[in-house]
Each structure stands twice: as C-alpha cells, then as structure tokens.
Scaffold this active site. Structure first.
Site, mmCIF file in Angstrom:
data_model
loop_
_atom_site.group_PDB
_atom_site.id
_atom_site.type_symbol
_atom_site.label_atom_id
_atom_site.label_comp_id
_atom_site.label_asym_id
_atom_site.label_seq_id
_atom_site.Cartn_x
_atom_site.Cartn_y
_atom_site.Cartn_z
ATOM 1 N N ARG A 241 55.007 12.322 -44.547
ATOM 2 C CA ARG A 241 54.655 13.399 -43.629
ATOM 3 C C ARG A 241 55.862 13.707 -42.749
ATOM 4 O O ARG A 241 56.541 12.795 -42.261
ATOM 5 C CB ARG A 241 53.487 12.991 -42.719
ATOM 6 C CG ARG A 241 52.121 13.095 -43.384
ATOM 7 C CD ARG A 241 51.759 14.556 -43.717
ATOM 8 N NE ARG A 241 50.517 14.688 -44.439
ATOM 9 C CZ ARG A 241 50.397 14.670 -45.767
ATOM 10 N NH1 ARG A 241 51.474 14.517 -46.529
ATOM 11 N NH2 ARG A 241 49.233 14.822 -46.345
ATOM 12 N N GLU B 286 54.708 23.246 -41.339
ATOM 13 C CA GLU B 286 54.790 23.732 -42.720
ATOM 14 C C GLU B 286 54.167 25.110 -42.830
ATOM 15 O O GLU B 286 53.013 25.277 -42.399
ATOM 16 C CB GLU B 286 54.102 22.744 -43.667
ATOM 17 C CG GLU B 286 54.870 21.426 -43.729
ATOM 18 C CD GLU B 286 54.309 20.419 -44.735
ATOM 19 O OE1 GLU B 286 53.345 20.750 -45.457
ATOM 20 O OE2 GLU B 286 54.839 19.313 -44.793
ATOM 21 N N HIS C 189 56.586 20.741 -50.018
ATOM 22 C CA HIS C 189 55.416 19.854 -50.093
ATOM 23 C C HIS C 189 54.837 19.852 -51.521
ATOM 24 O O HIS C 189 53.692 20.242 -51.751
ATOM 25 C CB HIS C 189 54.342 20.286 -49.076
ATOM 26 C CG HIS C 189 53.399 19.176 -48.726
ATOM 27 N ND1 HIS C 189 52.827 19.042 -47.487
ATOM 28 C CD2 HIS C 189 52.904 18.135 -49.450
ATOM 29 C CE1 HIS C 189 52.034 17.990 -47.463
ATOM 30 N NE2 HIS C 189 52.066 17.415 -48.661
HETATM 31 N N1 LIG Z 1 54.106 14.803 -50.313
HETATM 32 C C1 LIG Z 1 52.925 14.782 -50.874
HETATM 33 O O1 LIG Z 1 52.510 15.734 -51.519
HETATM 34 C C2 LIG Z 1 52.100 13.577 -50.758
HETATM 35 C C3 LIG Z 1 52.173 12.814 -49.633
HETATM 36 N N2 LIG Z 1 51.412 11.702 -49.518
HETATM 37 C C4 LIG Z 1 51.540 10.935 -48.292
HETATM 38 O O2 LIG Z 1 52.045 9.655 -48.599
HETATM 39 C C5 LIG Z 1 51.576 8.734 -47.675
HETATM 40 C C6 LIG Z 1 51.126 7.468 -48.386
HETATM 41 O O3 LIG Z 1 50.098 7.731 -49.308
HETATM 42 P P1 LIG Z 1 49.375 6.531 -50.053
HETATM 43 O O4 LIG Z 1 50.376 5.563 -50.509
HETATM 44 O O5 LIG Z 1 48.462 7.125 -51.036
HETATM 45 O O6 LIG Z 1 48.554 5.916 -48.864
HETATM 46 P P2 LIG Z 1 48.160 4.392 -48.674
HETATM 47 O O7 LIG Z 1 47.154 4.394 -47.616
HETATM 48 O O8 LIG Z 1 47.820 3.785 -49.986
HETATM 49 O O9 LIG Z 1 49.493 3.714 -48.145
HETATM 50 C C7 LIG Z 1 49.983 3.862 -46.854
HETATM 51 C C8 LIG Z 1 50.610 2.538 -46.473
HETATM 52 O O10 LIG Z 1 51.302 2.709 -45.252
HETATM 53 C C9 LIG Z 1 51.136 1.519 -44.531
HETATM 54 N N3 LIG Z 1 51.448 1.708 -43.125
HETATM 55 C C10 LIG Z 1 50.615 2.074 -42.118
HETATM 56 N N4 LIG Z 1 51.284 2.095 -40.966
HETATM 57 C C11 LIG Z 1 52.554 1.741 -41.250
HETATM 58 C C12 LIG Z 1 53.711 1.574 -40.469
HETATM 59 N N5 LIG Z 1 53.697 1.784 -39.146
HETATM 60 N N6 LIG Z 1 54.857 1.201 -41.082
HETATM 61 C C13 LIG Z 1 54.882 0.971 -42.409
HETATM 62 N N7 LIG Z 1 53.804 1.104 -43.211
HETATM 63 C C14 LIG Z 1 52.653 1.497 -42.625
HETATM 64 C C15 LIG Z 1 49.720 1.108 -44.801
HETATM 65 O O11 LIG Z 1 49.516 -0.250 -44.539
HETATM 66 C C16 LIG Z 1 49.588 1.434 -46.271
HETATM 67 O O12 LIG Z 1 49.894 0.310 -47.068
HETATM 68 C C17 LIG Z 1 50.481 9.447 -46.902
HETATM 69 O O13 LIG Z 1 50.991 9.863 -45.670
HETATM 70 C C18 LIG Z 1 50.189 10.648 -47.689
HETATM 71 O O14 LIG Z 1 49.742 11.690 -46.935
HETATM 72 C C19 LIG Z 1 50.572 11.300 -50.501
HETATM 73 C C20 LIG Z 1 50.448 12.013 -51.627
HETATM 74 C C21 LIG Z 1 51.188 13.250 -51.848
HETATM 75 O O1 LIG Z 2 47.740 14.072 -50.672
HETATM 76 C C1 LIG Z 2 48.544 14.261 -49.750
HETATM 77 O O2 LIG Z 2 48.604 13.553 -48.738
HETATM 78 C C2 LIG Z 2 49.475 15.359 -49.828
HETATM 79 O O3 LIG Z 2 50.328 15.452 -49.004
HETATM 80 C C3 LIG Z 2 49.295 16.370 -50.859
HETATM 81 O O4 LIG Z 2 49.112 17.567 -50.174
HETATM 82 P P1 LIG Z 2 48.568 18.862 -50.923
HETATM 83 O O5 LIG Z 2 47.185 18.541 -51.366
HETATM 84 O O6 LIG Z 2 49.474 19.110 -52.080
HETATM 85 O O7 LIG Z 2 48.598 19.942 -49.902
#
Ligand SMILES: NC(=O)C1=CN([C@@H]2O[C@H](COP(=O)(O)OP(=O)(O)OC[C@H]3O[C@@H](n4cnc5c(N)ncnc54)[C@H](O)[C@@H]3O)[C@@H](O)[C@H]2O)C=CC1
Ligand SMILES: O=C(O)C(=O)COP(=O)(O)O
EC number: 1.1.1.95
Length: 624
Positions: A312, A341, A360
C-alpha cells in the site's frame, strides 16, 4: 450427562422425550429472521478455511459480533424480492454469474461518492475493489439496509471497519485468490527495476539506443528484505530464493519456523532495512504501518538500496522517498501503489527518473480476477444467506469444521440469553452478566466469541429495539453498558463434545419469577445440547429438561401428583400443543418447577387459568 453443580441434584422427570434428531439447521444471520428465506437459493457455496483465532477474554473488549435463527419450515414463507447487490468496481464474469443466480446485481462503476450513497440505501450488499472508499458516510447513508460489504481482494484499508461494525454490517474479503498475482508482480518489478526495463523501453521508443546508460544490477547473491511475511511475502520470498537471492524478512507476527522452512531468517525491522540490498513491502496499511518508511528509516538503509512496493502506498512517506532518491540512499524504487490513487500527474515521485510505476496492477491477472470474483461472490452470497463467513474481517472467523461442531451450541447460547433476560422484572437494570461454560476440553480448545455474541444478542434484543448481530454484538453491549464476564470450568465429561453446558447468570436484578433465582441471589439459567438439540436443563436451583423449541411456560408449584395433567388439560382445551414437559424439584413433595414447551402462544385467558391452579405459586411465559 452430569447435571450442573448449581442445580438441584434431583433428576428431572420427562413426560415426553423427543426422539434423537440431527442438529437443527441454524444460521447466523445478518438479516432479520423474516428475511431469511427470501434469499434461499440453490447457489452452491464452498467455504474457504480460515485459522480459528482463540481469544481468551473475561470481559467484552473486542469488536466481535452476529445472530441466529432456528430452522423454519418452508411452508408459509412469502416469496420476497431477491437481495440487491451493488458491484461498484469491475469484477470477473464468473463471480458476477454466481451473484446473478442469487440476487439482483447492479454493476455501476466509477460512482461519485454521492451516487454511491444513494445506491447503498437500496442495496443489501456492496462489492468493491481498492478504488472505492467505503466511508462512515456510506454506512450512514445505507440506513441499515447494507448488510455486507465484500472487498474483492485483500486490503481492506478503503473500508471504514469501525463504522461497518457499528452499523452491524459484515465486511468480508477475498484473501487468497490474488496472492500469486501480487507476488509475481512484485518479482516482475524487482527484476525489471534491477535491469531498467521500463526506462530502456521508453528510451528506445524515443528513438535512442543507450546501452551504457542502462547497465543494471544482478539479483543473485543479493539480500532481499521481505517486509511482511504473510501470503504475498511468503510467495515473493519463495520466488526470490529461486533467483539465488539471500532472503531475510521482518514480520512481528509470523512464526519463525514457517520462515525457516523456506530458508528465510526472521529479523528485526532495523536489521532488515539496514542489511538489505533490496526491500520489498508486503505488510498491510494499518495505523502501525502508516508511513513506517520515512526520513528516519531511509537514513538507516544501505546506500543504494532498491525498494519495491506492491503493498500500500500509505506505508511510505512519499516525500521522504523522493528525498532519499535524490540523496542516492534509495537508488531505485518500483511502485505499484500510492498514497493517493491515481497519483497526481506532476507528482515528483512518479516523474522521478529512478522510479518505475504501475497503476495498482498487483492483482490484475485474468486468473486472479476470476478467482477473486468467485471468492468474493461466494462470501457475499453466503453472508446474505446467513452463513458465517470464513473471510469475515470484522466478525469472528471460524473454520468450517469448528463451526459445524459449535452450531447447536450457538443456537443454545442465544436461547439461554433470551430466556434469562425475560426473567428480569420489567427487563430493567440488566448490567452484569456472568456466563459459565462447562467443558471437558482444555481452556485453549474453545473459542467462545460466537457464543458470547449470541448470548449478547439473546439478552439485548428482548429489552431494546437494537438490532444485534455477530458483527455489532460487542459494540452494542458496550454502548448499553453491559458487562459480560466469561468463565470456563473444566468438567469430567466426554471431550467429544465441545461444551457440556452453558449457564447465564444475570446479576443484581429483580426477577419476575422467584424460582429462577439461584442461591447466590442471581437469575440463573442453564442449558445443554442433547442429540444436537438445545435443552433447558436448569432454572435457578431446579433441574429441568425441556427442549428449547417453540415457547416455554415455567411454573413453580407444590410438588404433588396431578399437576402435569391439570396444566396439560388447560392447554389442550385451548388447542395449545405441548411439545415437551419436565418437572424438577429440590425436595420431594416440596417445591417443584414445571417447564412446558408449547408450539403456540397461549392467550391471556389460558395463562390466567394456569395461574389459577391452586398449587401453582408463580408462572411465566417466555418466548424463545
Ligand atoms: N498491489 C496489489 O494489487 C495487491 C496488494 N496487496 C497488499 O499486500 C499486502 C499483503 O497481502 P497478503 O500477504 O495477502 O496479506 P497477509 O495478511 O497474508 O500478510 C500481511 C503480513 O504482514 C504482517 N505485518 C503486519 N504488520 C506488520 C508490520 N508492522 N511489519 C511487518 N509485517 C507486518 C502480518 O503479520 C502478515 O503476516 C496487503 O496490504 C494487501 O493489500 C495484496 C494483493 C494485491
Ligand atoms: O487485494 C488487494 O489488496 C489489492 O490491492 C488489489 O486491489 P484491486 O482489487 O486490484 O483494486
């Protein structure tokens, strides 16, 4: 089964015993009971599993939540309109088709905040991605109609969870289907940044041939710090290991053995950022992670570090990143996400020559979008049908196998709460409630959040006009100044069943039925699940045994022959069907309590006649 220690040890006398039956079909509704059937369809739902979080609590301190209804028959259910589902951002066709089988789907993209507010007032569910801000104003505008918000993706930082909870609106997400897509995008950014792919591409398209300008750096042998070792972080780490990188990670909550199994060392934040050649961000945006990459943290990084962000934008102070880039601390950054965004066109960060950006796109693969759409459609339809969601963000997540085991106890919990509060004189002064769970299982092997929410619902709804569900139960309880303490007692019964009994005590109140007051002076009601059916097993100090179906009449009387017949006759004459009767007494031929389960609500004349039976000291009619 052992009779509760708080009850008389005299065995209850059953006049009729229901045959063993399977668990009642119960639902944990986000909807008023009457609306349940209208959403019943043949959509096949598959629950995704989620880790059951065991939370030890003695008082209400968290925002947990829900509601239940018993199994209604299909007869007499009016055909009502399908639920309206507003899809505010583009969703994969397979998910849309699932939703269309279930409800009226309105796909309205790029709504203004005003139009979104208008639309939610006519919608039961809203589905968004990251581009829609679901603010407090949106929940307020919905005026209670919106029952579930589905986030078709992982990050829920665009949804005001507190406001959702206060409005009893469930928020679900689709946490697994885009994991690989996001990880692959992270690796794509990492490799293309290291080899200047985007810049070189732009250069050639501008008619240039600049081979020496775009000499890159190698990945092999370099140290990558994965910040956030969750689903995406783990997949990034796995892939980076395959590229020959040395991977370390910082995540305060990740188990070290899971990291070790992948050959990844979990280290402190400072150690991670100060030793890494590449830093890849995979933590959620929360108050704790907001702008965690700032002037101070950049100053601790190795000079020439390279940064990837597919998490993010808000975890980085973007102005500080520009300063770090200008100072050469950060050699390059590859960013998929931004504080705002889309970012403004003249953003210094976006325009920086050492920055590569994508709009994104982390979750934007065909495969991920189809998967996410199905995952969120199932979660939203399931929630509208009253099923507990495995991907609930503001309600307890319960693994399906745990849920199926707990289901009859959840029904019991609500009914025991509902009964207990109806025994409070005028329903007034209810503030302190004590719940005792007797179980043969270890203390850690019982998650009581759902049970507590249902007891809360059972207690609050008969004495207020609040609509309580699993989402807002704790919030409403706190708002009403209700203190619920929970106690678990380990008893020597079969550990095959999660709970032996649930006892609800309402402390420091007057009762309208003296027989329900235990020796401690508090109203006390206890129940058990027998053959999958909730039973009332104790009222005050009296052991009874009556299945909790229909409604209930409790009478306190002199223990003497003929009482069952007399009361049964009165009810029979008024065509009130008795489904169950049980008498419990403390001492033979002294006081007894008769619990009578009735299918219909007796009229006041019938109740008067029961009260007129000379041996009956008091009676109360209770709705279940
Ligand atoms: N750019 C995009 O399109 C996408 C972005 N994301 C973002 O990626 C991030 C992670 O997604 P997931 O791995 O599926 O979530 P997840 O919940 O599986 O993993 C997040 C991890 O971050 C850890 N965490 C929490 N606070 C923390 C801190 N202060 N320092 C270090 N680690 C910390 C948690 O313990 C957890 O293991 C989310 O913010 C999500 O929104 C996810 C999918 C697509
Ligand atoms: O799953 C997430 O956290 C994402 O950031 C993906 O975002 P989107 O559904 O592609 O707008």
């Amino acid at each position: 089964m052992a009779i509760s220690s708080s009850c008389s040890s005299v065995k209850a006398v059953n006049t009729r015993w229901t045959s063993p039956s399977p668990s009642p079909s119960s639902r944990f509704s986000l909807l008023p009971t009457s609306l349940h059937r209208r959403y019943a369809t043949n959509v096949k739902l598959t629950a995704t599993s989620a880790a059951l979080k065991t939370v030890e609590q003695t008082t209400l301190t968290e925002d947990n939540k829900f509601s239940s209804v018993g199994s209604d028959s299909d007869q007499d259910i009016p055909t009502l309109p399908k639920p309206r589902i507003l899809v505010a951002e583009k969703l994969g066709e397979a998910g849309l088709n699932l939703l269309r089988d279930f409800g009226d789907v309105d796909c309205s993209y790029e709504l203004s905040p005003e139009d979104l507010k208008k639309k939610v007032a006519e919608s039961d569910a809203l589905i968004v991605r990251s581009g829609t801000k679901v603010t407090r104003e949106v929940f307020e505008a919905a005026k209670g109609r919106l029952k579930v918000v589905g986030r078709a993706g992982v990050g829920i930082d665009n949804v005001d969870l507190q406001a959702a909870t206060e409005h009893g609106c469930l928020v679900v997400n689709a946490p697994t289907a885009n994991t690989v897509a996001a990880a692959e995008h992270g690796i794509a950014l990492l490799a293309s940044m290291a080899r200047n792919v985007a810049q070189a591409d732009a250069s050639i398209k501008a008619g240039k041939w600049e081979r020496s300008k775009y000499v890159g750096v190698s990945l092999v042998g370099k140290t990558l710090a994965v910040m956030g070792f969750g689903k995406v972080g783990t997949e990034v780490a796995r892939r980076a290991k395959g590229l020959g990188m040395n991977v370390i990670s910082h995540d305060p909550y990740a188990p070290a053995d899971r990291a070790r199994a992948l050959g990844v060392d979990l280290v402190s934040f400072d150690q991670a950022i100060s030793t890494a050649d590449f830093v890849s961000l995979h933590m959620p945006l929360t108050p704790a992670t907001k702008k965690v990459f700032n002037d101070e943290t950049f100053s601790k990084m190795k000079k020439g570090v390279r940064l990837v962000n597919v998490a993010r934008g808000g975890v980085i102070d973007e102005d500080a990143l520009v300063r770090a880039l200008d100072a050469g601390i950060v050699a390059q950054a590859a960013l998929d996400v931004f504080c705002e965004e889309p970012p403004s066109k003249d953003s210094k960060l976006i325009q920086h020559e050492n920055v590569t950006v994508t709009p994104h796109l982390g979750a934007s693969t065909k495969e991920a979008q189809e998967g996410v759409a199905i995952e969120i459609a199932e979660a939203v339809a399931g929630a509208l049908k009253g099923e507990l969601s495995a991907t609930a963000v503001n309600a307890p997540m319960v693994a399906p196998e745990v849920l199926s085991e707990l289901t009859p106890y959840i029904v019991l919990a609500e009914k025991i709460g509902r009964l207990a509060v109806q025994l409070v004189s005028g329903g007034k002064g209810v503030q302190s409630i004590k719940v005792v769970y007797r179980s043969a299982r270890d203390r850690d092997d019982l998650d009581t959040r759902l049970l507590r929410a249902m007891i809360t619902k059972g207690i609050i709804e008969p004495i207020s006009d609040s609509y309580v569900n699993l989402v807002n139960a704790d919030f409403i309880a706190k708002q009403k100044g209700l203190r619920i303490s929970e106690e678990r007692m380990v008893v020597d019964t079969s550990p095959e069943y999660p709970i032996d009994s649930i006892q609800v005590q309402i402390l420091n109140v007057e009762s309208n039925f003296a027989g329900a007051v235990s020796e401690s002076g508090d109203i006390s009601i206890e129940g058990k699940v027998k053959y999958g059916v909730p039973h009332l097993t104790c009222v005050g100090s009296f052991a009874v045994d009556v299945s909790l179906e229909g409604n209930l009449i409790l009478c306190r009387q002199v223990d003497q022959p003929g009482m069952i017949g007399q009361v049964g006759n009165i009810l029979g004459e008024q065509n009130v069907n008795v489904n169950f009767m049980s008498v419990g007494r403390t001492v033979v031929r002294k006081q007894a309590i008769m619990a009578i389960g009735v299918d219909e609500e007796p009229n006041s004349k019938t109740l008067e006649r029961i009260g007129g039976v000379s041996a009956i000291a008091e009676f109360v009619f209770l709705k279940l």
